[in-house]
Design an enzyme around this catalytic site. Structure first.
Site, PDB file in Angstrom:
ATOM      1  CD  GLU A 161      39.009  50.059  25.744  1.00  0.00           C
ATOM      2  OE1 GLU A 161      38.278  50.475  26.664  1.00  0.00           O
ATOM      3  OE2 GLU A 161      40.251  50.206  25.752  1.00  0.00           O
ATOM      4  CG  HIS A 193      41.692  55.038  26.606  1.00  0.00           C
ATOM      5  ND1 HIS A 193      40.787  55.022  27.629  1.00  0.00           N
ATOM      6  CD2 HIS A 193      41.649  53.803  26.041  1.00  0.00           C
ATOM      7  CE1 HIS A 193      40.202  53.828  27.675  1.00  0.00           C
ATOM      8  NE2 HIS A 193      40.710  53.066  26.719  1.00  0.00           N
ATOM      9  CE1 TYR A 222      36.952  57.171  26.702  1.00  0.00           C
ATOM     10  CE2 TYR A 222      36.831  58.525  24.722  1.00  0.00           C
ATOM     11  CZ  TYR A 222      37.570  57.963  25.748  1.00  0.00           C
ATOM     12  OH  TYR A 222      38.915  58.187  25.829  1.00  0.00           O
ATOM     13  CG  ASN A 233      43.549  61.853  30.527  1.00  0.00           C
ATOM     14  OD1 ASN A 233      43.310  61.720  29.329  1.00  0.00           O
ATOM     15  ND2 ASN A 233      43.032  61.062  31.446  1.00  0.00           N
ATOM     16  CE  LYS A 240      42.309  59.954  26.633  1.00  0.00           C
ATOM     17  NZ  LYS A 240      41.463  60.289  27.816  1.00  0.00           N
TER      18      LYS A 240
HETATM   19  P1  CMP Z   1      39.862  57.673  29.586  1.00  0.00           P
HETATM   20  O1  CMP Z   1      40.728  56.610  30.152  1.00  0.00           O
HETATM   21  O2  CMP Z   1      40.039  57.977  28.146  1.00  0.00           O
HETATM   22  O3  CMP Z   1      38.330  57.297  29.856  1.00  0.00           O
HETATM   23  C1  CMP Z   1      37.330  58.261  30.095  1.00  0.00           C
HETATM   24  C2  CMP Z   1      37.863  59.653  30.129  1.00  0.00           C
HETATM   25  O4  CMP Z   1      37.001  60.628  30.679  1.00  0.00           O
HETATM   26  C3  CMP Z   1      39.083  59.702  31.022  1.00  0.00           C
HETATM   27  O5  CMP Z   1      40.148  59.036  30.398  1.00  0.00           O
HETATM   28  C4  CMP Z   1      39.248  61.199  31.252  1.00  0.00           C
HETATM   29  O6  CMP Z   1      40.065  61.807  30.293  1.00  0.00           O
HETATM   30  C5  CMP Z   1      37.823  61.683  31.104  1.00  0.00           C
HETATM   31  N1  CMP Z   1      37.347  62.153  32.379  1.00  0.00           N
HETATM   32  C6  CMP Z   1      37.257  61.474  33.512  1.00  0.00           C
HETATM   33  N2  CMP Z   1      36.749  62.249  34.480  1.00  0.00           N
HETATM   34  C7  CMP Z   1      36.538  63.455  33.933  1.00  0.00           C
HETATM   35  C8  CMP Z   1      36.032  64.667  34.422  1.00  0.00           C
HETATM   36  N3  CMP Z   1      35.650  64.804  35.700  1.00  0.00           N
HETATM   37  N4  CMP Z   1      35.937  65.684  33.555  1.00  0.00           N
HETATM   38  C9  CMP Z   1      36.303  65.538  32.273  1.00  0.00           C
HETATM   39  N5  CMP Z   1      36.800  64.398  31.766  1.00  0.00           N
HETATM   40  C10 CMP Z   1      36.914  63.369  32.588  1.00  0.00           C
END
Ligand code: CMP
Length: 139
Positions: free
Chosen positions: A127, A116, A50, A113, A10
């Protein structure tokens, strides 16, 4: 069985020059990078990718974040690849992730984070097809 999963490095990780560090952790976990490209996701791509989260309160922020800088999309191959990747990624929120996982060691927040990973074989196939043509994947 040897299977494939889909991974995104990311924007928080590319911004901090951690593409190699993340990839090394994936490889050390027994995954092979069989496709990889650095892209800047368009808003349309991020919203489409998403779409399952469209009704969530964080959807707008998530799309903003995922289009805020380059990402590296990858196809990973290995024994039980989806689970193997989820194990090395760690929990979505880095505060809850186990020591030694990518998110615990490298991620900044639940949004930023760092990685993904697909959550099932079925979603992995969807995906992978969203970002890669079959001839871009070389096992
Ligand atoms: P990802 O696996 O990319 O799929 C959805 C993403 O939404 C997840 O990782 C997080 O990075 C993001 N996400 C999930 N919960 C929250 C939250 N409460 N606030 C902001 N981002 C979120």
């Amino acid at each position: 069985a040897v299977t494939r999963t889909f991974s995104i490095i990311k924007p928080d990780a590319t911004r901090r020059n951690l593409t190699g560090a993340v990839t090394k952790m994936l490889e050390d976990a027994g995954l092979r990078v069989v496709a990889s490209k650095r892209i800047r996701m368009t808003r349309e791509q991020a919203e489409g990718f998403y779409a399952v989260h469209k009704e969530r309160p964080f959807f707008g922020e998530l799309v903003e974040f995922m289009t805020s800088g380059p990402v590296v999309v990858q196809v990973l191959e290995g024994e039980d690849a989806v689970k193997r990747n989820r194990d090395i990624m760690g929990a979505t929120n880095p505060a809850n992730a186990e020591p030694g996982t990518i998110r615990r060691e490298l991620a900044e927040s639940i949004e930023a984070n760092s990685v993904h990973g697909s959550d099932s074989d079925e979603n992995a196939a969807i995906e992978i097809a969203f970002f890669f043509q079959p001839d871009e994947i070389v096992g």
